[in-house]
Design a protein around this motif. Structure first.
Motif, PDB file in Angstrom:
ATOM      1  N   THR A  38      -2.550   1.491   5.726  1.00 37.73           N
ATOM      2  CA  THR A  38      -3.221   1.958   4.513  1.00 37.73           C
ATOM      3  C   THR A  38      -3.782   3.345   4.769  1.00 37.73           C
ATOM      4  N   ALA A  65      -2.000   1.550   0.049  1.00 31.86           N
ATOM      5  CA  ALA A  65      -1.367   0.669   1.027  1.00 31.86           C
ATOM      6  C   ALA A  65       0.116   1.021   1.091  1.00 31.86           C
ATOM      7  N   ASN A  73      -6.957   5.104  -2.222  1.00 37.03           N
ATOM      8  CA  ASN A  73      -6.677   4.088  -1.215  1.00 37.03           C
ATOM      9  C   ASN A  73      -5.265   3.586  -1.465  1.00 37.03           C
TER      10      ASN A  73
END
Length: 747
Positions: free
Chosen positions: A439, A433, A431
């Motif tokens: 994101t 950003a 994950n």
């Protein structure tokens, strides 16, 4: 067509009515009124195996709050009460309460074998419930319910090409709390549940939860020569769960869970010659509280399970999780499958069948073990990840029996099957950003699945003799992946897009009572494209989720059920496509009126010019092309896949004094027509179904006590929800209207 359009128009009108007052309120209300207005709590989910806001998760999902669960289950309903209450979700069963079959976006499995594989995974307290009998564990004392749509082949992976339904039990806490409720209703319906939890010393806490449900035998068997009990369709069901939690360390936590279920009742009641020939209308004279059968009918099921969830905080930014699960089931279900007591040719009246069919399936031995280790980062920066290993092992033995109804029910058929299934996987996801507004998420999973299967018929009901031991040992490996992006337009609105793949391992069908071969379906693989918007509207007074999707499924595993020779087999379709959309909307229209609205459209199509199955041997009106006695499936929709699903709830509260309130809660669920089988026939197409509930009550003591009148299926709309494609147009129907009263206390 007019009826269908009117219901769709009604749903659109409801949506418009929901939106209009809230928009007007936002435009006209003064700032002081907005400051005091009631708002929705931030919706937090674990759909991606970590706690986060639902708005930030790039996948279509729906949650069910605890009040809605309690309302839906107040009439003693089993897990099937969720059908149609969430967009794109259907749940049905030809096995009664014991064996629910899940469908998401049209993808599911109509197979009734106790070894059936399903493309919808049910995860209860982070442990996959693989066998269909485990999926029916009762719904009570839950913290959350989440349905995650589309392939979930990375973080869950265990046969999840359609999606995942996640249940999470209410956990022990450091404060003494709990609840108790008792509801009684028509047909001798009783629903009792409760829980109590709190601290056990300095470092431990515990919670115990129980459920008891009962319904009287409300269907009269009008056959005077019946060998079964004269009254049918009742049940007694109980379940319990005990949890123990340790949180006495800053770096280590543990949660232990032991649970069990017992069910004793009536197997699904089949009704011979239920349909008018040439249509899906129920025959004149049909009465849902009467049946005429001559075979025995009962159902028994016991399940037991335990799990341990451990976590170690290895550093400020890294946590290790271990999830160990054990599940087992034992069952025996026997029923009059032909659904009649008079045998004529052709059968042409209610209760008439072409031939007697009485059988039983038992699960004398079953156990499932699973283990997962998962590392999860928790960085303050823009990049986080998780990775893990998964192992699954299941052993199952199935007994199948047949009985000669006309000879007093003596056993005249027996076959058995045994399967060992081992699977393991390695997975990871990231994950990132990239900017404050964008994101990126991505995941990868390698899965290996191996099965060892053996089956044999020792006694044939049709004089075919015994078979040798028949074996199958399919195995396969797969790499699933997903990539998704989330764009934050502002603090209230996120857009997302996702591409994901999924995998279901080879499946085996070995029901040998009426056949001499074992069928194996090859692996199926799906790729799905999805985009949507998630928004918090009107100063957090409303929440919206909207998604559009398209998927393509290669080698879909399908089950050809019954037919003229009453033999099940697995097949693969070259390609299946589906597309549609889903809407979830929650809002406070006023401080006293809370509403939720959901809708979905699912268009599915089998694309295989050569795929054909055996239809019923006569009696039904097949509308597909028939070549060489086989019905061609190309262009057909998937079975039990309604195009349209709508659901609505509304809760109105009127305060009474400083600590009491009067409330009205109503819920409605609609699904459009469905095919019961892979082939299309005029009789075997279920009509649209609309079921509503109503709850009117009074609460006092600042929510501590509540008494309410309730009704389920208040319109008493009775529809055929499934069928058996013998030659006598056999089917079964939904549950009747239940009305009752309930008292609940929270502490």
């Amino acid at each position: 067509m007019t009826a269908k359009l009117s219901r769709h128009a009604l749903a659109a009108a409801i949506a418009a009515l929901l939106a209009t007052p809230a928009l007007a309120q936002e435009a006209d209300a003064p700032a002081s009124a907005e400051d005091e207005a009631r708002t929705l709590d931030t919706l937090v989910v674990t759909a991606q195996r970590r706690v986060e806001r639902a708005k930030d998760v790039p996948v279509a999902l729906t949650t069910v709050d605890t009040e809605k669960l309690h309302v839906l289950g107040s009439g003693g309903g089993d897990i099937r009460f969720l059908a149609g209450r969430l967009p794109s979700l259907n749940i049905e069963s030809s096995f009664g309460r014991a064996f629910p079959r899940f469908y998401i976006r049209g993808l599911g499995n109509t197979d009734f074998d106790l070894n059936a594989s399903q493309p919808v995974s049910l995860v209860y307290d982070e442990v996959v419930q693989e066998n269909p009998l485990l999926k029916g564990f009762p719904v009570f004392d839950l913290e959350s319910v989440e349905m995650v749509r589309g392939p979930q082949g990375t973080l869950f992976g265990r046969n999840t090409p359609a999606g995942v339904v996640k249940f999470e039990s209410a956990k022990p806490t450091r404060s003494l709390d709990g609840y108790g409720s008792i509801a009684v209703g028509t047909y001798g319906t009783t629903n009792v549940e409760g829980a109590i939890g709190g601290p056990l010393g300095e470092n431990w806490s515990a919670r115990a939860s129980v459920l008891y449900q009962r319904r009287g035998e409300w269907v009269d068997n009008t056959n005077p020569n019946a060998r079964t009990n004269r009254d049918l369709e009742g049940y007694d069901e109980s379940a319990a769960r005990v949890q123990l939690r340790y949180d006495g360390s800053e770096t280590f936590e543990a949660l232990f869970n032991v649970h069990a279920r017992h069910l004793n009742g009536t197997a699904r009641l089949f009704r011979a010659s239920l349909f008018e020939r040439g249509s899906n209308d129920l025959r004149d004279g049909f009465d849902d509280d009467e049946v005429s059968i001559d075979g025995r009918n009962f159902q028994e099921l016991d399940t037991f399970g335990a799990n341990a969830r451990l976590s170690w905080k290895l550093s400020d930014t890294l946590t290790l999780y271990s999830i160990t699960g054990y599940e087992s089931a034992e069952s025996l279900s026997r029923g009059d499958i032909d659904g009649g007591s008079v045998y004529t040719f052709p059968p042409d009246e209610l209760g008439e069948a072409l031939f007697p069919a009485e059988s039983a399936d038992g699960l004398p031995e079953h156990r499932q073990l699973s283990q997962e280790f998962r590392l999860e980062s928790n960085n303050d920066g823009p990049f986080n990840w998780q990775a893990g290993l998964f192992w699954f092992d299941e052993e199952i033995t199935i007994d199948s029996f047949n009985y000669d109804t006309l000879a007093g029910g003596v056993q005249n058929g027996y076959a058995w099957q045994r399967q060992d299934n081992t699977a393991y996987a390695a997975f990871g996801s990231v994950n990132w950003a990239i900017t404050d507004a964008f994101t990126l998420r991505a995941g990868l999973r390698y899965t290996r699945d191996e099965k060892e299967f053996v089956a044999q018929r020792l006694q044939s009901p049709i004089g075919a003799g015994a078979t040798p031991r028949l074996t199958a040992n399919p195995s396969d490996s797969n790499v699933s992946w997903d990539v998704a992006g989330v764009w934050s337009l502002n603090d209230a609105v996120n857009l997302y897009a996702r591409v994901a793949t999924g995998f279901r391992a080879p499946s085996i069908q070995g029901r040998l009572l009426f056949g001499d071969s074992v069928s194996v379906a090859d692996s199926e693989e799906v790729i799905s494209y999805e985009a949507g918007v998630k928004a918090e509207l009107w100063d957090n007074r409303a929440r919206l989720g909207f998604a559009v999707f398209h998927y393509e499924l290669d080698n879909q595993q399908l089950t050809a059920v019954g037919g003229a020779t009453n033999f099940n087999r697995l097949i693969n379709a070259d390609r299946t496509v589906g597309q549609g959309f889903e809407v979830d909307f929650d809002a406070y229209l006023t401080d006293s009126l809370m509403v939720t609205f959901g809708a979905s459209y699912n268009d599915t199509e089998i694309r295989d010019r050569d795929l054909a199955v055996q239809p019923c041997g006569g009696g039904c009106t097949v509308t597909d092309p028939v070549v060489g006695g086989l019905a061609l499936l190309d262009g057909n929709p998937l079975p039990q896949a309604p195009k349209w699903v709508y659901n609505l709830t509304a809760r109105y509260v009127r305060p009474v004094g400083e600590s009491a309130e009067f409330f009205v809660y109503t819920d409605w669920a609609y699904r459009s027509e469905v095919n019961f089988f892979l082939y299309e026939a005029a009789e075997f197409r279920g009509k649209s179904l609309l079921e509503g509930g109503l709850r009117v009550g009074y609460g006092w003591g600042n929510g501590q006590y509540e008494v309410a009148l309730y009704g389920r299926n208040i319109l008493n709309e009775i529809r055929a929800v499934g069928a058996i494609d013998f030659n006598n147009l056999t089917g079964f129907v939904n549950e009747p209207r239940i009305v009752g009263v309930e008292f609940r206390a929270n502490y």
